[in-house]
Write a protein that holds these residues in place. Structure first.
Motif, mmCIF file in Angstrom:
data_model
loop_
_atom_site.group_PDB
_atom_site.id
_atom_site.type_symbol
_atom_site.label_atom_id
_atom_site.label_comp_id
_atom_site.label_asym_id
_atom_site.label_seq_id
_atom_site.Cartn_x
_atom_site.Cartn_y
_atom_site.Cartn_z
ATOM 1 N N ILE A 153 0.870 -1.182 0.000
ATOM 2 C CA ILE A 153 0.000 0.000 0.000
ATOM 3 C C ILE A 153 0.903 1.226 0.000
ATOM 4 O O ILE A 153 1.743 1.373 0.892
ATOM 5 C CB ILE A 153 -0.922 0.039 1.234
ATOM 6 C CG1 ILE A 153 -1.768 -1.244 1.338
ATOM 7 C CG2 ILE A 153 -1.803 1.284 1.214
ATOM 8 C CD1 ILE A 153 -2.836 -1.390 0.296
ATOM 9 N N ALA A 154 0.749 2.101 -0.971
ATOM 10 C CA ALA A 154 1.590 3.302 -1.069
ATOM 11 C C ALA A 154 3.073 2.922 -1.038
ATOM 12 O O ALA A 154 3.884 3.582 -0.378
ATOM 13 C CB ALA A 154 1.247 4.290 0.043
ATOM 14 N N HIS A 155 3.406 1.846 -1.716
ATOM 15 C CA HIS A 155 4.783 1.328 -1.826
ATOM 16 C C HIS A 155 5.319 0.771 -0.508
ATOM 17 O O HIS A 155 6.517 0.510 -0.403
ATOM 18 C CB HIS A 155 5.736 2.410 -2.349
ATOM 19 C CG HIS A 155 5.295 3.030 -3.636
ATOM 20 N ND1 HIS A 155 5.260 2.338 -4.833
ATOM 21 C CD2 HIS A 155 4.848 4.286 -3.912
ATOM 22 C CE1 HIS A 155 4.826 3.127 -5.788
ATOM 23 N NE2 HIS A 155 4.567 4.315 -5.270
ATOM 24 N N ARG A 156 4.468 0.594 0.496
ATOM 25 C CA ARG A 156 4.892 0.071 1.792
ATOM 26 C C ARG A 156 4.146 -1.233 2.080
ATOM 27 O O ARG A 156 3.040 -1.453 1.592
ATOM 28 C CB ARG A 156 4.607 1.090 2.904
ATOM 29 C CG ARG A 156 5.073 2.507 2.593
ATOM 30 C CD ARG A 156 6.582 2.599 2.400
ATOM 31 N NE ARG A 156 6.979 3.914 1.912
ATOM 32 C CZ ARG A 156 7.282 4.939 2.693
ATOM 33 N NH1 ARG A 156 7.229 4.802 4.018
ATOM 34 N NH2 ARG A 156 7.622 6.100 2.177
ATOM 35 N N HIS A 157 4.753 -2.076 2.894
ATOM 36 C CA HIS A 157 4.174 -3.383 3.182
ATOM 37 C C HIS A 157 3.376 -3.371 4.476
ATOM 38 O O HIS A 157 3.788 -2.768 5.465
ATOM 39 C CB HIS A 157 5.275 -4.436 3.297
ATOM 40 C CG HIS A 157 5.900 -4.785 1.987
ATOM 41 N ND1 HIS A 157 6.975 -5.652 1.865
ATOM 42 C CD2 HIS A 157 5.597 -4.393 0.710
ATOM 43 C CE1 HIS A 157 7.301 -5.766 0.595
ATOM 44 N NE2 HIS A 157 6.492 -5.019 -0.119
ATOM 45 N N ASP A 202 -7.295 3.451 3.565
ATOM 46 C CA ASP A 202 -8.739 3.563 3.817
ATOM 47 C C ASP A 202 -9.465 2.291 3.385
ATOM 48 O O ASP A 202 -10.416 1.852 4.051
ATOM 49 C CB ASP A 202 -9.314 4.774 3.076
ATOM 50 C CG ASP A 202 -8.946 6.095 3.726
ATOM 51 O OD1 ASP A 202 -8.584 6.092 4.930
ATOM 52 O OD2 ASP A 202 -9.013 7.135 3.043
ATOM 53 N N ASP A 203 -9.027 1.680 2.281
ATOM 54 C CA ASP A 203 -9.614 0.398 1.860
ATOM 55 C C ASP A 203 -9.421 -0.653 2.947
ATOM 56 O O ASP A 203 -10.333 -1.426 3.263
ATOM 57 C CB ASP A 203 -8.951 -0.103 0.580
ATOM 58 C CG ASP A 203 -9.349 0.676 -0.650
ATOM 59 O OD1 ASP A 203 -10.333 1.434 -0.592
ATOM 60 O OD2 ASP A 203 -8.653 0.522 -1.682
ATOM 61 N N LYS A 225 -11.375 -4.071 7.235
ATOM 62 C CA LYS A 225 -11.182 -4.533 8.611
ATOM 63 C C LYS A 225 -12.469 -4.371 9.416
ATOM 64 O O LYS A 225 -12.839 -5.251 10.207
ATOM 65 C CB LYS A 225 -10.036 -3.758 9.253
ATOM 66 C CG LYS A 225 -9.742 -4.162 10.685
ATOM 67 C CD LYS A 225 -8.614 -3.317 11.257
ATOM 68 C CE LYS A 225 -8.413 -3.618 12.739
ATOM 69 N NZ LYS A 225 -7.346 -2.786 13.338
ATOM 70 N N ALA A 226 -13.172 -3.253 9.235
ATOM 71 C CA ALA A 226 -14.419 -3.024 9.957
ATOM 72 C C ALA A 226 -15.474 -4.061 9.582
ATOM 73 O O ALA A 226 -16.303 -4.449 10.410
ATOM 74 C CB ALA A 226 -14.936 -1.616 9.670
ATOM 75 N N GLU A 227 -15.428 -4.521 8.337
ATOM 76 C CA GLU A 227 -16.418 -5.491 7.862
ATOM 77 C C GLU A 227 -16.086 -6.920 8.267
ATOM 78 O O GLU A 227 -16.989 -7.731 8.493
ATOM 79 C CB GLU A 227 -16.507 -5.422 6.327
ATOM 80 C CG GLU A 227 -17.037 -4.090 5.800
ATOM 81 C CD GLU A 227 -16.859 -3.974 4.294
ATOM 82 O OE1 GLU A 227 -16.353 -4.947 3.680
ATOM 83 O OE2 GLU A 227 -17.206 -2.923 3.743
#
Length: 231
Positions: free
Chosen positions: A70-74, A91-92, A97-99
């Motif tokens: 995510i954003a070039h980070r793991h 945000d995804d 996670k909430a679901e």
């Protein structure tokens, strides 16, 4: 208490060249008394279903996982459904996670690699259920120290992982989890800090050998990936 590894790769990994199979990993884990392993392939979801019976026969619980970029980070996503492979932003991840209630771990957050979260760990602190204490350290060189300080200051659990690319890494650093032997219970116990990290530093020789083999695996994996795209 369950002996647990939450950051492991196998030959199914699309990014790095890794020689051991999932069954090899299960066999080695069982021989060392592990009760649970999360397989976290780079940007490829690991569904444990095909190996569950084999693992159960050897007393090992397999957890679904992915090491998502995510954003070039793991980040490590544990015990999520397959849809976690499609997340593209923090945000995804937060919405998923909430679901679903999966477990989100910050791997090697302050190591000197491009994939480390670094300042993004602060920016998204509430998203992470645990922070990794990575096995790749020696008494004189330890990039975990900042992560330990960060986690303790916020009351975030620390988990011990190897970021396993070689079977010989198993047993150097791991997490003991006070939970029944099933994926949901293990993740719940980690969130609540019902855990204990057990770790020993590597010698400089051990660290050098492991790093060298991991680096070579990454290079060979990149070459393999370019070959597949060009075919």
């Amino acid at each position: 208490m369950l002996k647990v590894e939450l950051h492991a790769h196998t030959d199914l990994d699309p990014a790095d060249r890794i020689t051991h199979s999932t069954t090899d990993l299960i066999d080695r884990a069982a021989a060392l008394g592990y009760s649970a392993i999360a397989v976290t392939l780079h940007d490829r979801y690991f569904d444990p279903a095909p190996w569950n019976a084999y693992a159960r026969e050897r007393g090992v619980v397999l957890l679904a996982g992915i090491e998502r970029t995510i954003a070039h980070r793991h980040i490590l996503l544990i015990n999520f459904p397959p849809s976690c492979a499609a997340v593209r932003s923090f945000d995804d991840v937060r919405r998923l996670k909430a679901e679903t209630g999966g477990l989100v771990i910050a791997p090697h957050p302050y190591y000197p690699v491009r994939s480390a979260l670094q300042s993004l760990l602060d920016a998204h602190a509430s998203l992470f259920d645990a922070v990794e204490l990575n096995a790749m350290y020696t008494p004189r060189l330890d990039f975990n120290r900042r992560a330990i300080t960060w986690a303790r200051a916020r009351g975030t659990p620390l988990v011990g992982n190897t970021d396993l690319h070689l079977l010989d890494q198993l047993g150097t650093t791991y997490t003991m989890v006070d939970a029944p032997a099933d994926a949901d219970s293990i993740c719940k116990a980690i969130r609540h800090g019902q855990i204990e990290v057990r770790t020993e530093p590597l010698t400089e020789l051990q660290a050098g050998l492991i790093f060298g083999q991991m680096w070579l695996g990454g290079v060979l994996g990149a070459v393999r990936g370019k070959g597949a795209r060009g075919s």
